[in-house]
Design an enzyme around this catalytic site. Sequence first.
Site, PDB file in Angstrom:
ATOM      1  N   LYS A   6       0.830  -1.216   0.000  1.00 57.94           N
ATOM      2  CA  LYS A   6       0.000   0.000   0.000  1.00 57.94           C
ATOM      3  C   LYS A   6       0.857   1.257   0.000  1.00 57.94           C
ATOM      4  CE  LYS A   6      -4.463  -1.498   1.673  1.00 57.94           C
ATOM      5  NZ  LYS A   6      -5.504  -1.349   2.673  1.00 57.94           N
TER       6      LYS A   6
ATOM      7  N   LYS B 139      -4.611 -11.182  -6.536  1.00 58.65           N
ATOM      8  CA  LYS B 139      -5.886 -11.424  -5.850  1.00 58.65           C
ATOM      9  C   LYS B 139      -6.954 -10.455  -6.355  1.00 58.65           C
ATOM     10  CE  LYS B 139      -5.930  -8.418  -1.854  1.00 58.65           C
ATOM     11  NZ  LYS B 139      -6.141  -8.127  -0.481  1.00 58.65           N
TER      12      LYS B 139
ATOM     13  N   LYS C 275     -10.787  -4.840  -4.220  1.00 53.86           N
ATOM     14  CA  LYS C 275     -11.628  -3.657  -4.425  1.00 53.86           C
ATOM     15  C   LYS C 275     -10.832  -2.529  -5.068  1.00 53.86           C
ATOM     16  CE  LYS C 275     -14.307  -4.213  -0.268  1.00 53.86           C
ATOM     17  NZ  LYS C 275     -14.251  -3.844   1.127  1.00 53.86           N
TER      18      LYS C 275
HETATM   19  P1  TYM Z   1     -10.629  -6.521   3.771  1.00 54.79           P
HETATM   20  O1  TYM Z   1     -11.702  -5.535   3.990  1.00 54.79           O
HETATM   21  O2  TYM Z   1      -9.572  -6.222   2.765  1.00 54.79           O
HETATM   22  O3  TYM Z   1     -11.270  -7.909   3.364  1.00 54.79           O
HETATM   23  C1  TYM Z   1     -12.285  -8.541   4.135  1.00 54.79           C
HETATM   24  C2  TYM Z   1     -12.069 -10.039   4.131  1.00 54.79           C
HETATM   25  O4  TYM Z   1     -12.088 -10.548   2.792  1.00 54.79           O
HETATM   26  C3  TYM Z   1     -10.935 -11.354   2.572  1.00 54.79           C
HETATM   27  N1  TYM Z   1     -10.542 -11.217   1.164  1.00 54.79           N
HETATM   28  C4  TYM Z   1     -10.393 -12.251   0.321  1.00 54.79           C
HETATM   29  N2  TYM Z   1     -10.539 -13.572   0.474  1.00 54.79           N
HETATM   30  C5  TYM Z   1     -10.319 -14.348  -0.608  1.00 54.79           C
HETATM   31  N3  TYM Z   1      -9.979 -13.867  -1.829  1.00 54.79           N
HETATM   32  C6  TYM Z   1      -9.818 -12.538  -2.031  1.00 54.79           C
HETATM   33  N4  TYM Z   1      -9.494 -12.078  -3.233  1.00 54.79           N
HETATM   34  C7  TYM Z   1     -10.029 -11.664  -0.932  1.00 54.79           C
HETATM   35  N5  TYM Z   1      -9.970 -10.317  -0.785  1.00 54.79           N
HETATM   36  C8  TYM Z   1     -10.270 -10.055   0.504  1.00 54.79           C
HETATM   37  C9  TYM Z   1      -9.884 -10.786   3.506  1.00 54.79           C
HETATM   38  O5  TYM Z   1      -8.875 -11.730   3.772  1.00 54.79           O
HETATM   39  C10 TYM Z   1     -10.710 -10.444   4.721  1.00 54.79           C
HETATM   40  O6  TYM Z   1     -10.873 -11.585   5.541  1.00 54.79           O
HETATM   41  N6  TYM Z   1      -7.598  -5.885   7.683  1.00 54.79           N
HETATM   42  C11 TYM Z   1      -8.827  -6.496   7.235  1.00 54.79           C
HETATM   43  C12 TYM Z   1     -10.042  -6.069   8.028  1.00 54.79           C
HETATM   44  C13 TYM Z   1      -9.904  -6.256   9.497  1.00 54.79           C
HETATM   45  C14 TYM Z   1      -9.982  -7.473  10.206  1.00 54.79           C
HETATM   46  C15 TYM Z   1      -9.858  -7.129  11.574  1.00 54.79           C
HETATM   47  C16 TYM Z   1     -10.153  -8.799   9.818  1.00 54.79           C
HETATM   48  C17 TYM Z   1      -9.726  -5.259  10.401  1.00 54.79           C
HETATM   49  N7  TYM Z   1      -9.697  -5.782  11.659  1.00 54.79           N
HETATM   50  C18 TYM Z   1      -9.852  -8.109  12.576  1.00 54.79           C
HETATM   51  C19 TYM Z   1     -10.169  -9.770  10.814  1.00 54.79           C
HETATM   52  C20 TYM Z   1     -10.034  -9.422  12.172  1.00 54.79           C
HETATM   53  C21 TYM Z   1      -9.082  -6.110   5.791  1.00 54.79           C
HETATM   54  O7  TYM Z   1      -8.621  -5.115   5.317  1.00 54.79           O
HETATM   55  O8  TYM Z   1      -9.948  -6.926   5.149  1.00 54.79           O
END
Ligand code: TYM
Length: 334
Positions: free
Chosen positions: A116, A198, A201
């Site tokens: 990032k 991957k 968004k």
């Molecule tokens: P975020 O918002 O990027 O994504 C949410 C969840 O979706 C999963 N994910 C995917 N899984 C499979 N294939 C993909 N292409 C893909 N893209 C996203 C992510 O692994 C995630 O589980 N940091 C985290 C949010 C967060 C969080 C937490 C998660 C903040 N605090 C505490 C767990 C526990 C994030 O940015 O996810």
Amino acid sequence: MNNEKKLIFSGIQPTGNSFTLGNYIGAVRNWGTLQNDYNCVYSIVDLHSITVKQVPAELRKNSLSAYALLIACGIDPQRSVVFFQSHNKCHAELSWVLSCYTQFGELSRMTQFKDKSAKHTDNVNAGLFTYPVLMAADILAYNADLVPIGVDQKQHLELARNIAQRFNHTHGEFFTVPEAYIPKVGQKIKSLTDPTKKMSKSDENQNGSVYVLDDKDTVIRKFKKAVTDSGSEVKYADGKDGINNLITIYSVITGKSIQETEREFDGKGYGEFKLAVGETVADHLAPIREKHSSLMEDKQYLKECYTEGAARAMSITQKTLTKVYRKVGFVDAR
Ligand code: TYM
């Protein structure tokens, strides 16, 4: 909350106006299923989302939409605790304490920070750097046993475990050391336009990501255009990232195994398969889209849900925070 059950915590960022199919398959879909066997706490992690620039009015709109989408995807706000991260102050407060138990070197090694900061060179802010500490606070504040995530969040979860262990080592056993819950199939859904990356968004090419709120024609069009390898057989094989990704998506959505999927499309070409995946995904998402749109018309109901969710979240984490403050040596407030 049932005291016999283990606790699950997970979060999702409210960026963009919908979740991707990757978010859905890798995480959110499983969150719904897990509600049967666990006490679940799910958060729209808005604090995390401002580590990259946001337009305030859009963030507010997207956050509400994301909240409604969680419910539309099967998360029950009565059974689970579903809330906005910014509505529970304990997350930010605990994050500060934990940041004093996290090393600069550890944070520098986080691949998401490296990616990032390379992408947003004009805004490498301190929040982007300490992002994983806030994520650790999210999880540890609830003493979560299990954290359902896609594989891209595994490194952050490992850091959360290290922070918990370090704190426990200094102050005596206190935090539960959380385990990652990563699905075997679908832990990393790939971009449809570049299946070595991957699905995300933040992908500039909007054809690379299918969104849960995309309409039927858009979903089918994106799958028809999906990049596949040279070859024509619908068979999962090393190095065939494009077709492997489509097989994975189809098998997760239909509940069929990879082998069953291969058998079903034996002798059929990529074109026919892509269309079938597109139609299957579109049909699967249609009721979610409808539910989302009716929820968005009932803002009052959403407000009741997230207000109640924040109160329930706070009642769990305030206890943790009070104990943490005592452990680190602060004078009791009362
Ligand atoms: P975020 O918002 O990027 O994504 C949410 C969840 O979706 C999963 N994910 C995917 N899984 C499979 N294939 C993909 N292409 C893909 N893209 C996203 C992510 O692994 C995630 O589980 N940091 C985290 C949010 C967060 C969080 C937490 C998660 C903040 N605090 C505490 C767990 C526990 C994030 O940015 O996810």
